[in-house]
Design a protein around this motif. Structure first.
Motif, PDB file in Angstrom:
ATOM      1  N   PHE A   1       0.830  -1.207   0.000  1.00  0.00           N
ATOM      2  CA  PHE A   1       0.000   0.000   0.000  1.00  0.00           C
ATOM      3  C   PHE A   1       0.868   1.261   0.000  1.00  0.00           C
ATOM      4  N   TYR A   2       1.912   1.227   0.830  1.00  0.00           N
ATOM      5  CA  TYR A   2       2.767   2.407   0.984  1.00  0.00           C
ATOM      6  C   TYR A   2       3.549   2.698  -0.295  1.00  0.00           C
ATOM      7  N   MET A   3       4.147   1.667  -0.874  1.00  0.00           N
ATOM      8  CA  MET A   3       4.912   1.867  -2.103  1.00  0.00           C
ATOM      9  C   MET A   3       4.014   2.380  -3.227  1.00  0.00           C
TER      10      MET A   3
ATOM     11  N   GLU B   1      18.575  -7.631  -8.913  1.00  0.00           N
ATOM     12  CA  GLU B   1      17.355  -8.036  -9.623  1.00  0.00           C
ATOM     13  C   GLU B   1      16.133  -7.588  -8.835  1.00  0.00           C
ATOM     14  N   ASN B   2      16.183  -7.734  -7.510  1.00  0.00           N
ATOM     15  CA  ASN B   2      15.094  -7.271  -6.650  1.00  0.00           C
ATOM     16  C   ASN B   2      14.946  -5.754  -6.715  1.00  0.00           C
ATOM     17  N   LEU B   3      16.066  -5.044  -6.695  1.00  0.00           N
ATOM     18  CA  LEU B   3      16.002  -3.586  -6.803  1.00  0.00           C
ATOM     19  C   LEU B   3      15.426  -3.163  -8.143  1.00  0.00           C
ATOM     20  N   THR B   4      15.847  -3.843  -9.214  1.00  0.00           N
ATOM     21  CA  THR B   4      15.366  -3.490 -10.555  1.00  0.00           C
ATOM     22  C   THR B   4      13.858  -3.712 -10.668  1.00  0.00           C
ATOM     23  N   ALA B   5      13.356  -4.769 -10.036  1.00  0.00           N
ATOM     24  CA  ALA B   5      11.915  -5.037 -10.065  1.00  0.00           C
ATOM     25  C   ALA B   5      11.131  -3.947  -9.339  1.00  0.00           C
ATOM     26  N   ASN B   6      11.826  -3.189  -8.490  1.00  0.00           N
ATOM     27  CA  ASN B   6      11.174  -2.102  -7.730  1.00  0.00           C
ATOM     28  C   ASN B   6      11.902  -0.777  -7.953  1.00  0.00           C
ATOM     29  N   ARG B   7      12.464  -0.589  -9.124  1.00  0.00           N
ATOM     30  CA  ARG B   7      13.344   0.549  -9.382  1.00  0.00           C
ATOM     31  C   ARG B   7      12.659   1.894  -9.140  1.00  0.00           C
ATOM     32  N   SER B   8      11.421   2.031  -9.555  1.00  0.00           N
ATOM     33  CA  SER B   8      10.737   3.318  -9.391  1.00  0.00           C
ATOM     34  C   SER B   8      10.683   3.738  -7.929  1.00  0.00           C
ATOM     35  N   TYR B   9      10.401   2.764  -7.054  1.00  0.00           N
ATOM     36  CA  TYR B   9      10.360   3.107  -5.636  1.00  0.00           C
ATOM     37  C   TYR B   9      11.756   3.409  -5.105  1.00  0.00           C
ATOM     38  N   VAL B  10      12.741   2.605  -5.487  1.00  0.00           N
ATOM     39  CA  VAL B  10      14.109   2.812  -4.997  1.00  0.00           C
ATOM     40  C   VAL B  10      14.620   4.186  -5.415  1.00  0.00           C
ATOM     41  N   VAL B  11      14.358   4.561  -6.658  1.00  0.00           N
ATOM     42  CA  VAL B  11      14.772   5.892  -7.130  1.00  0.00           C
ATOM     43  C   VAL B  11      14.096   6.977  -6.299  1.00  0.00           C
ATOM     44  N   HIS B  12      12.813   6.785  -6.000  1.00  0.00           N
ATOM     45  CA  HIS B  12      12.095   7.763  -5.174  1.00  0.00           C
ATOM     46  C   HIS B  12      12.701   7.842  -3.774  1.00  0.00           C
ATOM     47  N   ALA B  13      13.041   6.680  -3.208  1.00  0.00           N
ATOM     48  CA  ALA B  13      13.488   6.624  -1.811  1.00  0.00           C
ATOM     49  C   ALA B  13      14.903   7.123  -1.616  1.00  0.00           C
ATOM     50  N   ILE B  14      15.813   6.801  -2.537  1.00  0.00           N
ATOM     51  CA  ILE B  14      17.222   7.146  -2.311  1.00  0.00           C
ATOM     52  C   ILE B  14      17.896   7.818  -3.493  1.00  0.00           C
ATOM     53  N   GLY B  15      17.194   7.944  -4.599  1.00  0.00           N
ATOM     54  CA  GLY B  15      17.839   8.456  -5.806  1.00  0.00           C
ATOM     55  C   GLY B  15      18.078   9.946  -5.829  1.00  0.00           C
ATOM     56  N   ASN B  16      17.356  10.690  -4.984  1.00  0.00           N
ATOM     57  CA  ASN B  16      17.468  12.147  -5.039  1.00  0.00           C
ATOM     58  C   ASN B  16      17.895  12.750  -3.702  1.00  0.00           C
ATOM     59  N   GLN B  17      18.624  11.977  -2.925  1.00  0.00           N
ATOM     60  CA  GLN B  17      19.036  12.455  -1.610  1.00  0.00           C
ATOM     61  C   GLN B  17      20.309  13.293  -1.711  1.00  0.00           C
TER      62      GLN B  17
ATOM     63  N   LEU C   1      27.007   0.341  -1.226  1.00  0.00           N
ATOM     64  CA  LEU C   1      26.478   1.687  -1.477  1.00  0.00           C
ATOM     65  C   LEU C   1      26.974   2.241  -2.818  1.00  0.00           C
ATOM     66  N   VAL C   2      28.251   2.050  -3.087  1.00  0.00           N
ATOM     67  CA  VAL C   2      28.825   2.526  -4.348  1.00  0.00           C
ATOM     68  C   VAL C   2      28.157   1.830  -5.528  1.00  0.00           C
ATOM     69  N   THR C   3      27.905   0.542  -5.389  1.00  0.00           N
ATOM     70  CA  THR C   3      27.251  -0.208  -6.461  1.00  0.00           C
ATOM     71  C   THR C   3      25.817   0.261  -6.660  1.00  0.00           C
ATOM     72  N   MET C   4      25.121   0.557  -5.571  1.00  0.00           N
ATOM     73  CA  MET C   4      23.750   1.074  -5.680  1.00  0.00           C
ATOM     74  C   MET C   4      23.736   2.424  -6.395  1.00  0.00           C
ATOM     75  N   LYS C   5      24.713   3.263  -6.075  1.00  0.00           N
ATOM     76  CA  LYS C   5      24.803   4.570  -6.745  1.00  0.00           C
ATOM     77  C   LYS C   5      25.084   4.385  -8.239  1.00  0.00           C
ATOM     78  N   PHE C   6      25.970   3.453  -8.571  1.00  0.00           N
ATOM     79  CA  PHE C   6      26.273   3.172  -9.982  1.00  0.00           C
ATOM     80  C   PHE C   6      25.018   2.695 -10.700  1.00  0.00           C
ATOM     81  N   TRP C   7      24.265   1.803 -10.055  1.00  0.00           N
ATOM     82  CA  TRP C   7      23.024   1.275 -10.638  1.00  0.00           C
ATOM     83  C   TRP C   7      21.986   2.380 -10.839  1.00  0.00           C
TER      84      TRP C   7
END
Length: 218
Positions: free
Chosen positions: A15-17, A94-110, A163-169
């Motif tokens: 619901f939250y996502m 693969e899990n992050l990619t399946a939820n990429r829109s949320y991950v970008v929202h949560a940590i992509g613009n910090q 963390l570095v790998t997540m930023k690269f992704w």
């Protein structure tokens, strides 16, 4: 319409996502969130104390789903530490990619930088425990305090690498994030090469030999 009687942690996360992706911000209150999704507000607090706690749990769920998938694999069970970590990375992303829109929202613009994000705190704890259980070979320092420092340094460097790998992704625009796959392969290999204890042990043994010889000659 009757309120939903059974609300699981997974329901609340879903619901939250969905809400934050549709509205580009978190719900105004738990009351409003519960009303929008037709359940009693008290059901939320059976699982989470706040939206912040829910957000932190989402990345832990990604981690838990990754381990669940890996532990079902007989091949994974037979891997050494390097290949287990490599498999973890591929499955986790693969899990992050399946939820990429949320991950970008949560940590992509910090602006503060990913390392300081509280939203990753539960992930960090679980990941550090995972690294500790991998059984990565380190130098036997035969001194408890030094070994604690070494193990702490190993976990912190592994966390920084994630963390570095997540930023690269997050910045990767290649098809199917193929550049991230290459980055993972090369970075994991490099990190294990750096902590390879074989040459270090040889140097230490040689140093001990020279020290003993010098003491003997004196």
């Amino acid at each position: 319409m009757a309120k939903k009687k059974s609300i699981s942690q997974t329901d609340l996360i879903t619901f939250y996502m969905d809400y934050v992706l549709m509205h580009d911000h978190k719900p105004k209150s738990v009351y409003a969130f519960a009303k929008d999704n037709n359940f009693e507000e008290s059901k939320f607090y059976e699982h989470f104390g706040s939206f912040e706690a829910l957000e932190q749990s989402i990345f832990k769920v990604f981690f838990d789903n990754t381990l669940t998938a890996l532990e079902k694999s007989e091949d994974y069970q037979s891997f050494d530490a390097r290949n287990k970590l490599l498999s973890f990375y591929y499955t986790f992303f693969e899990n992050l990619t399946a939820n990429r829109s949320y991950v970008v929202h949560a940590i992509g613009n910090q602006k503060e930088g990913m390392k300081s994000l509280k939203v990753l705190s539960h992930l960090k704890k679980s990941f550090n425990n995972y690294i500790e259980r991998l059984g990565i070979n380190t130098i036997d320092l035969k001194q408890e305090q030094l070994e604690k420092l070494q193990n702490r340094g190993l976990k912190e460097s592994a966390w920084f690498q994630l963390l570095v790998t997540m930023k690269f992704w997050l910045d990767d625009t290649s098809p199917s994030f193929e550049k991230t796959d290459i980055f993972i392969e090369k970075s994991v290999k490099a990190s294990f090469d750096l902590i390879d204890t074989t040459p270090l042990k040889s140097i230490i043994d040689f140093g001990k030999f020279l020290f003993k010889e010098r003491m003997h000659n004196n």
